[in-house]
Design a protein around this motif. Structure first.
Motif, PDB file in Angstrom:
ATOM      1  N   THR A   1      10.342   1.981  -0.800  1.00 24.50           N
ATOM      2  CA  THR A   1      10.315   3.458  -0.916  1.00 24.50           C
ATOM      3  C   THR A   1       9.318   4.163  -0.015  1.00 24.50           C
ATOM      4  O   THR A   1       8.648   5.092  -0.437  1.00 24.50           O
ATOM      5  N   PHE A   2       9.222   3.736   1.244  1.00 25.50           N
ATOM      6  CA  PHE A   2       8.468   4.515   2.212  1.00 25.50           C
ATOM      7  C   PHE A   2       9.244   4.566   3.523  1.00 25.50           C
ATOM      8  O   PHE A   2      10.173   3.789   3.744  1.00 25.50           O
ATOM      9  N   ASN A   3       8.873   5.521   4.367  1.00 29.36           N
ATOM     10  CA  ASN A   3       9.578   5.738   5.631  1.00 29.36           C
ATOM     11  C   ASN A   3       8.945   4.919   6.750  1.00 29.36           C
ATOM     12  O   ASN A   3       7.751   4.609   6.721  1.00 29.36           O
ATOM     13  N   THR A   4       9.736   4.596   7.747  1.00 28.17           N
ATOM     14  CA  THR A   4       9.261   3.839   8.904  1.00 28.17           C
ATOM     15  C   THR A   4       9.375   4.689  10.160  1.00 28.17           C
ATOM     16  O   THR A   4      10.408   5.321  10.394  1.00 28.17           O
ATOM     17  N   ILE A   5       8.310   4.704  10.937  1.00 31.96           N
ATOM     18  CA  ILE A   5       8.330   5.321  12.269  1.00 31.96           C
ATOM     19  C   ILE A   5       8.021   4.213  13.272  1.00 31.96           C
ATOM     20  O   ILE A   5       6.979   3.567  13.190  1.00 31.96           O
ATOM     21  N   TYR A   6       8.925   3.966  14.206  1.00 29.54           N
ATOM     22  CA  TYR A   6       8.712   2.907  15.184  1.00 29.54           C
ATOM     23  C   TYR A   6       7.805   3.380  16.319  1.00 29.54           C
ATOM     24  O   TYR A   6       7.895   4.535  16.755  1.00 29.54           O
ATOM     25  N   VAL A   7       6.959   2.497  16.792  1.00 31.54           N
ATOM     26  CA  VAL A   7       6.022   2.804  17.870  1.00 31.54           C
ATOM     27  C   VAL A   7       6.753   3.190  19.152  1.00 31.54           C
ATOM     28  O   VAL A   7       6.303   4.067  19.901  1.00 31.54           O
ATOM     29  N   ASN A   8       7.882   2.538  19.402  1.00 29.31           N
ATOM     30  CA  ASN A   8       8.676   2.826  20.601  1.00 29.31           C
ATOM     31  C   ASN A   8      10.065   3.336  20.213  1.00 29.31           C
ATOM     32  O   ASN A   8      10.617   2.922  19.188  1.00 29.31           O
TER      33      ASN A   8
ATOM     34  N   GLY B   1       5.453  15.486  13.340  1.00 26.05           N
ATOM     35  CA  GLY B   1       6.255  16.167  12.340  1.00 26.05           C
ATOM     36  C   GLY B   1       5.876  15.757  10.926  1.00 26.05           C
ATOM     37  O   GLY B   1       5.845  16.592  10.011  1.00 26.05           O
ATOM     38  N   ALA B   2       5.586  14.461  10.746  1.00 26.73           N
ATOM     39  CA  ALA B   2       5.183  13.970   9.427  1.00 26.73           C
ATOM     40  C   ALA B   2       3.882  14.627   8.979  1.00 26.73           C
ATOM     41  O   ALA B   2       3.748  15.063   7.828  1.00 26.73           O
ATOM     42  N   LEU B   3       2.919  14.733   9.887  1.00 26.40           N
ATOM     43  CA  LEU B   3       1.644  15.363   9.537  1.00 26.40           C
ATOM     44  C   LEU B   3       1.833  16.860   9.273  1.00 26.40           C
ATOM     45  O   LEU B   3       1.221  17.424   8.357  1.00 26.40           O
ATOM     46  N   LYS B   4       2.687  17.502  10.069  1.00 27.94           N
ATOM     47  CA  LYS B   4       2.950  18.930   9.866  1.00 27.94           C
ATOM     48  C   LYS B   4       3.524  19.185   8.480  1.00 27.94           C
ATOM     49  O   LYS B   4       3.247  20.224   7.852  1.00 27.94           O
ATOM     50  N   ASN B   5       4.300  18.214   7.968  1.00 21.71           N
ATOM     51  CA  ASN B   5       4.900  18.342   6.638  1.00 21.71           C
ATOM     52  C   ASN B   5       4.002  17.788   5.535  1.00 21.71           C
ATOM     53  O   ASN B   5       4.450  17.578   4.407  1.00 21.71           O
ATOM     54  N   ASN B   6       2.729  17.557   5.897  1.00 21.65           N
ATOM     55  CA  ASN B   6       1.706  17.121   4.938  1.00 21.65           C
ATOM     56  C   ASN B   6       1.989  15.738   4.341  1.00 21.65           C
ATOM     57  O   ASN B   6       1.729  15.484   3.163  1.00 21.65           O
ATOM     58  N   HIS B   7       2.494  14.843   5.189  1.00 16.72           N
ATOM     59  CA  HIS B   7       2.733  13.468   4.760  1.00 16.72           C
ATOM     60  C   HIS B   7       1.455  12.643   4.928  1.00 16.72           C
ATOM     61  O   HIS B   7       0.509  13.046   5.604  1.00 16.72           O
TER      62      HIS B   7
ATOM     63  N   LEU C   1       0.837  -1.203   0.000  1.00 16.84           N
ATOM     64  CA  LEU C   1       0.000   0.000   0.000  1.00 16.84           C
ATOM     65  C   LEU C   1       0.874   1.256   0.000  1.00 16.84           C
ATOM     66  O   LEU C   1       0.647   2.187  -0.782  1.00 16.84           O
ATOM     67  N   MET C   2       1.852   1.300   0.880  1.00 19.24           N
ATOM     68  CA  MET C   2       2.689   2.491   1.020  1.00 19.24           C
ATOM     69  C   MET C   2       3.498   2.759  -0.247  1.00 19.24           C
ATOM     70  O   MET C   2       3.665   3.901  -0.680  1.00 19.24           O
ATOM     71  N   THR C   3       4.016   1.675  -0.850  1.00 19.61           N
ATOM     72  CA  THR C   3       4.798   1.825  -2.075  1.00 19.61           C
ATOM     73  C   THR C   3       3.964   2.423  -3.200  1.00 19.61           C
ATOM     74  O   THR C   3       4.426   3.295  -3.949  1.00 19.61           O
ATOM     75  N   ARG C   4       2.736   1.951  -3.315  1.00 19.65           N
ATOM     76  CA  ARG C   4       1.867   2.436  -4.398  1.00 19.65           C
ATOM     77  C   ARG C   4       1.551   3.924  -4.210  1.00 19.65           C
ATOM     78  O   ARG C   4       1.490   4.687  -5.191  1.00 19.65           O
ATOM     79  N   LEU C   5       1.354   4.339  -2.964  1.00 20.67           N
ATOM     80  CA  LEU C   5       1.119   5.762  -2.702  1.00 20.67           C
ATOM     81  C   LEU C   5       2.373   6.588  -3.001  1.00 20.67           C
ATOM     82  O   LEU C   5       2.305   7.660  -3.603  1.00 20.67           O
ATOM     83  N   ALA C   6       3.522   6.069  -2.566  1.00 17.46           N
ATOM     84  CA  ALA C   6       4.778   6.783  -2.805  1.00 17.46           C
ATOM     85  C   ALA C   6       5.032   6.949  -4.300  1.00 17.46           C
ATOM     86  O   ALA C   6       5.587   7.959  -4.745  1.00 17.46           O
ATOM     87  N   LEU C   7       4.610   5.962  -5.088  1.00 17.53           N
ATOM     88  CA  LEU C   7       4.791   6.014  -6.529  1.00 17.53           C
ATOM     89  C   LEU C   7       4.035   7.183  -7.154  1.00 17.53           C
ATOM     90  O   LEU C   7       4.432   7.701  -8.202  1.00 17.53           O
ATOM     91  N   GLU C   8       2.956   7.611  -6.492  1.00 18.70           N
ATOM     92  CA  GLU C   8       2.175   8.747  -6.977  1.00 18.70           C
ATOM     93  C   GLU C   8       2.772  10.085  -6.539  1.00 18.70           C
ATOM     94  O   GLU C   8       2.220  11.144  -6.830  1.00 18.70           O
ATOM     95  N   GLY C   9       3.885  10.017  -5.803  1.00 23.26           N
ATOM     96  CA  GLY C   9       4.552  11.244  -5.391  1.00 23.26           C
ATOM     97  C   GLY C   9       4.232  11.695  -3.977  1.00 23.26           C
ATOM     98  O   GLY C   9       4.700  12.750  -3.534  1.00 23.26           O
ATOM     99  N   TYR C  10       3.453  10.903  -3.237  1.00 24.54           N
ATOM    100  CA  TYR C  10       3.132  11.260  -1.859  1.00 24.54           C
ATOM    101  C   TYR C  10       4.296  10.891  -0.939  1.00 24.54           C
ATOM    102  O   TYR C  10       4.994   9.892  -1.160  1.00 24.54           O
ATOM    103  N   ASP C  11       4.496  11.685   0.113  1.00 22.09           N
ATOM    104  CA  ASP C  11       5.434  11.326   1.181  1.00 22.09           C
ATOM    105  C   ASP C  11       4.686  10.422   2.150  1.00 22.09           C
ATOM    106  O   ASP C  11       3.661  10.813   2.716  1.00 22.09           O
ATOM    107  N   VAL C  12       5.191   9.211   2.339  1.00 25.18           N
ATOM    108  CA  VAL C  12       4.455   8.189   3.095  1.00 25.18           C
ATOM    109  C   VAL C  12       5.290   7.677   4.260  1.00 25.18           C
ATOM    110  O   VAL C  12       6.474   7.360   4.101  1.00 25.18           O
TER     111      VAL C  12
END
Length: 300
Positions: A170-177, A188-194, A135-146
């Motif tokens: 091609t997507f970023n990972t944020i760990y829960v802990n 920060g990701a939401l502030k940058n419109n990700h 899912l994340m890869t397909r969104l990133a392919l459209e140019g979204y920051d994911v």
């Protein structure tokens, strides 16, 4: 001896994972999908504890409307989908962009564009449904920051190999802990419109919100709603659905969740977490063979 045994198991798991990934990379996408299906059929026969748990969970939900044979068919198909998805994501990472788009159609992209137009980021609510791994890869392919919020695997070597694969996808990972760092990075990701992708169907501990899932008491994460309340970012349900041909997919993007506002933050979280749980339930009801029934979703 216990520590040595654990180290041996960890090394074996990491080595086995690496060998499997290298083998799959030699295949084209359709061949990888086919082999994943074969492994899924084998896994259904051999991995008894997960088969039994899947059938138990299915019976809790569908026993009054489906026969034992139907439940077994759903569980077997779920195993095939799960293994197919794992094999596919390795092959998908190396496909040319045009083929990646051909294998995954997006329905509802305009809803995502409209939500991002607010400039507050988007909380993509999804579940372990279909091939959620791409899912994340397909969104990133459209140019979204994911960005995907995930729990780190206990086995450090396996986690590193998974992280390498996520980077290839091609997507970023944020760990829960740790939680403070996770919250700061997510904000920060939401502030940058990700597009921040959260899995909303996992069992939660005592900190989870009380909900019902198929009428059975469960716990769900407050995160998607808490982040939305704090930032104003809309919550968009998104689900990967495997098409009838078994090797292509549709990424369905729904309209933003309409949040209830009562004036009480605690009450708002409780009501809206149940709302998103109901959305997930509706998709599981429609595509029962594409959701992972083998995990412990309910308290008991």
């Amino acid at each position: 001896m216990g520590e040595i045994s654990k180290q041996v198991r960890d090394y074996t798991a990491a080595a086995g994972f690496s060998i499997l990934v290298r083998w799959i990379r030699k295949m084209d996408y359709s061949c990888a999908s086919d082999w994943g299906s074969r492994f899924g059929r084998l896994g259904y026969r051999l991995i008894g504890n997960h088969r039994r748990r899947s059938l138990k969970n299915l019976a809790r939900v569908f026993a009054e409307e489906k026969s034992p044979h139907e439940l077994e068919s759903i569980a077997a198909a779920m195993f095939e989908n799960f293994f197919r998805s794992g094999f596919e994501c390795v092959a998908y990472s190396h496909l040319p962009a045009v083929e990646k788009k051909e294998y995954v159609h997006i329905a509802g992209k305009e809803k995502l564009d409209e939500a991002l137009g607010l400039g507050r980021g988007v909380i993509a609510l999804t579940a372990h449904m279909g091939n959620f791994l791409i899912l994340m890869t397909r969104l990133a392919l459209e140019g979204y920051d994911v960005d995907l919020l995930v729990k780190k695997m206990k086995d450090k070597k396996v986690e590193q190999r998974l992280q390498n694969l996520r980077m290839e996808l091609t997507f970023n990972t944020i760990y829960v802990n740790p939680k403070v760092q996770s919250a700061r990075t997510s904000l920060g990701a939401l502030k940058n419109n990700h597009v921040l992708v959260l899995l909303g169907d996992q069992k939660q501990g005592k900190a989870g919100v009380d909900v019902t899932f198929f009428g059975i008491p469960a716990k769900a994460a407050a995160g998607p709603i808490s982040l939305s309340i704090a930032t104003g970012a809309p919550v968009l349900p998104m689900f990967m659905i495997r098409n009838p041909d078994q090797i292509t997919h549709t990424l369905v993007i729904d309209a933003p969740l309409e949040l209830t506002r009562t004036g009480s933050r605690k009450k708002d979280i409780e009501i809206n977490v149940q709302k998103y749980t109901d959305v997930i339930q509706s998709y599981v009801q429609k595509y029962p063979d594409q959701w992972t029934w083998n995990h412990r979703r309910w308290a008991q």
